[in-house]
Scaffold this motif. Structure first.
Motif, short mmCIF file in Angstrom:
data_model
loop_
_atom_site.label_atom_id
_atom_site.label_comp_id
_atom_site.label_asym_id
_atom_site.label_seq_id
_atom_site.Cartn_x
_atom_site.Cartn_y
_atom_site.Cartn_z
N GLU A 267 0.83 -1.21 0.00
CA GLU A 267 0.00 0.00 0.00
C GLU A 267 0.86 1.26 0.00
OE1 GLU A 267 -2.85 -0.86 -0.58
OE2 GLU A 267 -3.71 -2.33 0.79
N TYR A 278 -4.49 5.80 1.75
CA TYR A 278 -3.73 4.94 0.84
C TYR A 278 -4.29 5.10 -0.57
CZ TYR A 278 -7.54 1.44 1.19
OH TYR A 278 -8.76 0.80 1.16
N ARG A 279 -3.40 4.96 -1.54
CA ARG A 279 -3.80 5.14 -2.93
C ARG A 279 -4.51 3.88 -3.43
NH1 ARG A 279 -2.16 9.70 -5.00
NH2 ARG A 279 -0.30 10.75 -4.18
N TYR A 280 -5.62 4.11 -4.13
CA TYR A 280 -6.33 3.01 -4.78
C TYR A 280 -6.89 3.56 -6.08
CZ TYR A 280 -9.40 -0.96 -5.58
OH TYR A 280 -10.02 -2.05 -6.13
N ARG A 285 -8.00 6.69 -0.23
CA ARG A 285 -8.93 6.12 0.74
C ARG A 285 -8.35 6.23 2.14
NH1 ARG A 285 -11.47 0.46 -1.67
NH2 ARG A 285 -12.54 1.38 -3.49
N THR A 313 -6.33 -1.73 5.43
CA THR A 313 -6.98 -1.23 4.22
C THR A 313 -8.07 -2.24 3.84
OG1 THR A 313 -5.59 -2.41 2.63
CG2 THR A 313 -4.74 -0.32 3.50
N HIS A 315 -7.85 -4.38 1.79
CA HIS A 315 -7.20 -5.65 1.51
C HIS A 315 -7.01 -6.47 2.78
CE1 HIS A 315 -5.53 -3.32 -2.07
NE2 HIS A 315 -6.25 -4.29 -2.59
N GLY A 400 -0.95 -2.65 -4.25
CA GLY A 400 -2.30 -2.46 -3.73
C GLY A 400 -3.00 -1.25 -4.32
N SER A 401 -2.26 -0.34 -4.94
CA SER A 401 -2.89 0.84 -5.54
C SER A 401 -3.49 0.54 -6.90
CB SER A 401 -1.87 1.97 -5.66
OG SER A 401 -0.89 1.68 -6.64
N ASP A 402 -3.20 -0.64 -7.45
CA ASP A 402 -3.72 -1.03 -8.76
C ASP A 402 -4.95 -1.90 -8.56
OD1 ASP A 402 -4.26 -1.94 -11.27
OD2 ASP A 402 -2.24 -2.70 -11.69
N PRO A 403 -6.15 -1.41 -8.88
CA PRO A 403 -7.36 -2.22 -8.68
C PRO A 403 -7.33 -3.56 -9.41
CG PRO A 403 -7.94 0.08 -9.08
CD PRO A 403 -6.46 -0.05 -9.35
N ASP A 406 -6.72 -6.69 -7.23
CA ASP A 406 -7.69 -7.11 -6.22
C ASP A 406 -8.21 -8.52 -6.49
OD1 ASP A 406 -7.56 -4.84 -4.74
OD2 ASP A 406 -9.65 -4.27 -4.98
#
Length: 717
Positions: A267, A278-280, A285, A313, A315, A400-403, A406
């Motif tokens: 993250e 955190y970047r998402y 977020r 997060t 996650h 974790g910032s790349d959807p 997920d």
């Protein structure tokens, strides 16, 4: 609140609660056979649970309580400050308030089982005032949800304690420990083999159940009821379901999976106006922040508490920091469904009904080998496998910032690696990949995403395949023989390389003379373990030394330690390791030629969970080795402080073979014995059988139990 935390005093006789326990106890009969094994029968399933919880507490209450201290993150309340980080790790994922909510939302049949479980343990404490729990003086039904799969800690233990403490505590003093050689850690896992009727003498399916765990990890018992329950097998201390075993119609064996069901997300943390985000994707977020208190026992016996601010997060909880990123861990957290699945599969009566239970998809850590009295055999991959984008390598933290990284729901059961009645007639798993489970009829690796396996083949898988291929006319006896086959395929690979290294030495090299006898011994070895085998001793000492050196070496991604030993290590390292092994044997035993049974020993001196060993006290020779070298029978042993001999603490812990004929029959053994009390006749009465693979008859049916009964009683009598 004291009740919710399990800290109230033991309920006194004459109270409504104690009266309820007495009524429940009268609905239960416990029959102890001549091995001390409890055969528990209740009018209802809940009655059977009450009785088996009581019986387990009789046999080893300390292990029952300790498992729940660990599962709920309360071990430090008994063991002090050293357990704080283990407790914090559990509390990141296990929240008593959430478990109580799930208990309240559970179906009534499951609530009844949890109620009976708590009542059985509490009745034991009430009727045994001389037993003094370390922490939990009263069990609450919701606590059963904290430990709903069969492996202690389970997926949560994937979070390493060192980095966790560095992130949340920055006090290295409490986490410092002496590094243990990696060769001292026995590979975790198990063996499962299913044989179809067409390959057996009597035309019945056969099943091998052979978990490799720490010794005394599970109880062996039978639990039955007037409502159809009749399960036998290994029960992890304190749980109320048979984890690996069989009933009248089916058998199930779980092996630790190599599939990836636990992932880490790196993250990117942003500090903004005193808050954490955190970047998402294109969003920022907010990081979830909460407080966790970890209570611990001080050296003077009083209690204290450390408070932690913890983060998460979407996650999962943050478990460490790496390269400036916070690492969140995602794993299965479905306590109620996991407990449902763990129980309901013990009541399935064929493959179809077993698969209906599997549809709960709350098993993340186990492959399953299955057999039934209809003659069906099967392999199941863990049912909780998140669907992911196969472009990413989930063996490492993903962005974790790349959807796109997920999880995208769960993989459907029919999209997982699986087998049902393959044409070759056998299925096996040894904690290796599923792609050799049925020889040429195995699932194909190219048909599945790479996260379905993270390890590949192992020496036990090679060994099992060698034994099963083209073999026919199986019986219970021959399946036992296979389970204890003495061949060591990894040494069959490694030793010829070592011998060739020696042969290539110039005549003037000092090692040429120093190792001449050792090489002669190894050159003519048949690669089989045995109590009198000197080559086994020399090979194991050599292999352990080289393993430790290679395990610390620079390792290219995907290259196993075995390949490093055979290739990158080089002749000098291999020969030097043999020289060092010889010197160690001479130092400890007076000669490099020592029978394996003189070194490799089984010893049980007391009922402590953490064993200690003493060369001056009686012990028993063990012929089999660590599973690391491909032995299907596993005995993870090494030297201990103050010892020269190797003593085992893990490996074969419960072994059973089951035949599904008109009436199921089985043979089994448990490491040591059923009781954890040194003054019991059943503390160590199976030790000799354990070391020789001499499985005893399982008294599953009443007519088998007749003549082998030691005691019949109701709980509390």
């Amino acid at each position: 609140m004291l009740l919710a935390l399990g800290l109230v005093a033991t309920v006194q006789a004459g109270t409504p609660e104690s009266a309820r326990w007495q009524r429940e106890a009268q609905a239960v009969t416990i029959t102890r056979d001549d091995w001390g094994i409890a055969h528990v029968h209740g009018k209802t399933d809940a009655d059977a649970v009450f009785g088996m919880a009581y019986a387990q507490a009789e046999d080893d209450f300390d292990r029952v309580e300790t498992n729940y201290l660990n599962a709920m993150g309360r071990l430090a309340e008994a063991e002090g400050e050293s357990a704080i980080w283990r407790d914090l790790r559990m509390k990141l994922f296990i929240d008593p308030a959430e478990l109580q909510r799930q208990y309240a939302a559970s179906p009534s049949w499951l609530q009844a089982l949890m109620n009976a479980w708590a009542d059985g343990l509490n009745d034991y404490l009430a009727t045994h005032p001389n037993v003094h729990p370390r922490v939990i003086k009263h069990f609450e039904p919701w606590m059963a949800l904290s430990f709903s799969e069969g492996s202690i800690g389970g997926d949560i233990e994937r979070a390493a304690l060192g980095p966790l403490s560095a992130f949340y505590g920055h006090d290295a003093e409490t986490t410092a420990s002496v590094a243990m050689p990696s060769s001292w850690a026995e590979p975790s896992g198990s063996n499962g083999i299913a044989i179809a009727p067409r390959l057996t003498v009597d035309g019945h399916a056969l099943l091998l159940i052979n978990p490799h765990t720490s010794f005394y990890f599970r109880s062996e018992l039978q639990m039955s009821s007037d409502t159809g329950l009749d399960a036998y097998g290994a029960v992890t201390w304190g749980q109320f379901f048979v984890y690996q075993g069989f009933n009248r119609h089916i058998g199930w064996m779980h092996t630790s999976t190599t599939a990836d069901a636990v992932d880490e997300f790196a993250e990117t943390i942003v500090h903004n106006d005193g808050k954490l985000f955190y970047r998402y994707g294109s969003e920022l977020r907010p990081v979830s922040v909460r407080q966790i208190g970890v209570s611990y026992r001080k050296p003077d016996g009083t209690m204290a508490q450390r408070r932690f601010t913890v983060y998460a997060t979407h996650h999962g909880p943050i478990v460490r920091e790496q390269d400036g990123k916070w690492i969140a861990m995602a794993l299965m957290n479905k306590p109620m469904q996991a407990l449902e699945q763990s129980w309901l599969r013990t009541k399935a009566n064929d493959y179809a009904s077993y698969m209906k239970v599997a549809a709960l998809q709350a098993n993340s850590s186990n492959n399953t080998i299955f057999a039934d009295d209809k003659g069906e055999i099967a392999y199941l991959h863990p049912q909780f496998i998140p669907r992911r984008d196969n472009r990413f390598d989930y063996t490492k933290p993903v962005d974790g910032s790349d959807p796109a990284t997920d999880w995208k729901g769960l993989t459907a059961l029919n999209e997982l690696p699986h087998l049902l009645n393959p044409p070759n007639g056998w299925i096996m798993n040894t904690n290796d990949w599923p792609y050799s489970a049925a020889g040429p009829y195995s699932p194909k690796r190219d048909d599945y995403p790479r996260y379905m396996d993270t390890v590949g083949e192992n020496p036990r898988g090679i060994h099992a395949t060698m034994l099963l291929t083209d073999q026919r006319d199986f019986t219970l006896a021959s399946l036992i023989t296979n389970a204890f086959d003495s061949y060591l395929p990894e040494f069959a690979r490694q030793i010829p390389i070592l011998v060739a290294d020696y042969d290539a030495l110039p005549a003037t090299d000092p090692l040429k003379q120093k190792l001449a006898g050792q090489i002669a011994l190894l050159r003519h070895w048949n690669y089989r373990w045995g109590i009198t085998s000197m080559p086994t001793t020399l090979a194991v000492f050599w292999g352990d030394i080289l393993w430790d050196k290679m395990d610390k070496a620079d390792n290219a991604e995907g290259v196993s330690v075995y390949d490093l030993m055979a290739q990158k290590a080089g002749a000098k390292a291999r020969l030097d390791a043999l020289s060092e092994a010889s010197e160690r044997l001479v130092k400890d035993f007076g000669s490099w030629g020592v029978p394996w049974g003189d070194v490799n020993r089984y010893q049980r001196l007391n009922g402590d969970i953490v064993q200690h060993f003493d060369d001056t006290k009686p012990s028993i020779p063990v012929p089999f080795t660590s599973s690391r070298w491909g032995s299907l029978a596993s005995f993870g042993a090494h030297r201990w402080p103050g010892t020269r001999k190797y003593y085992g603490t893990s490996g074969n812990s419960f072994v059973a073979v089951v035949e599904f004929g008109d009436k199921v029959r089985a043979r089994a053994l448990t490491a040591g014995g059923e009781s954890g009390h040194p003054d019991s006749a059943h503390f160590n009465d199976e030790a000799e059988r354990y070391t020789t693979g001499n499985l005893r008859q399982v008294y599953y049916w009443p007519e088998e139990l007749k003549g082998h009964i030691e005691r019949v009683y109701h709980p509390g009598e």
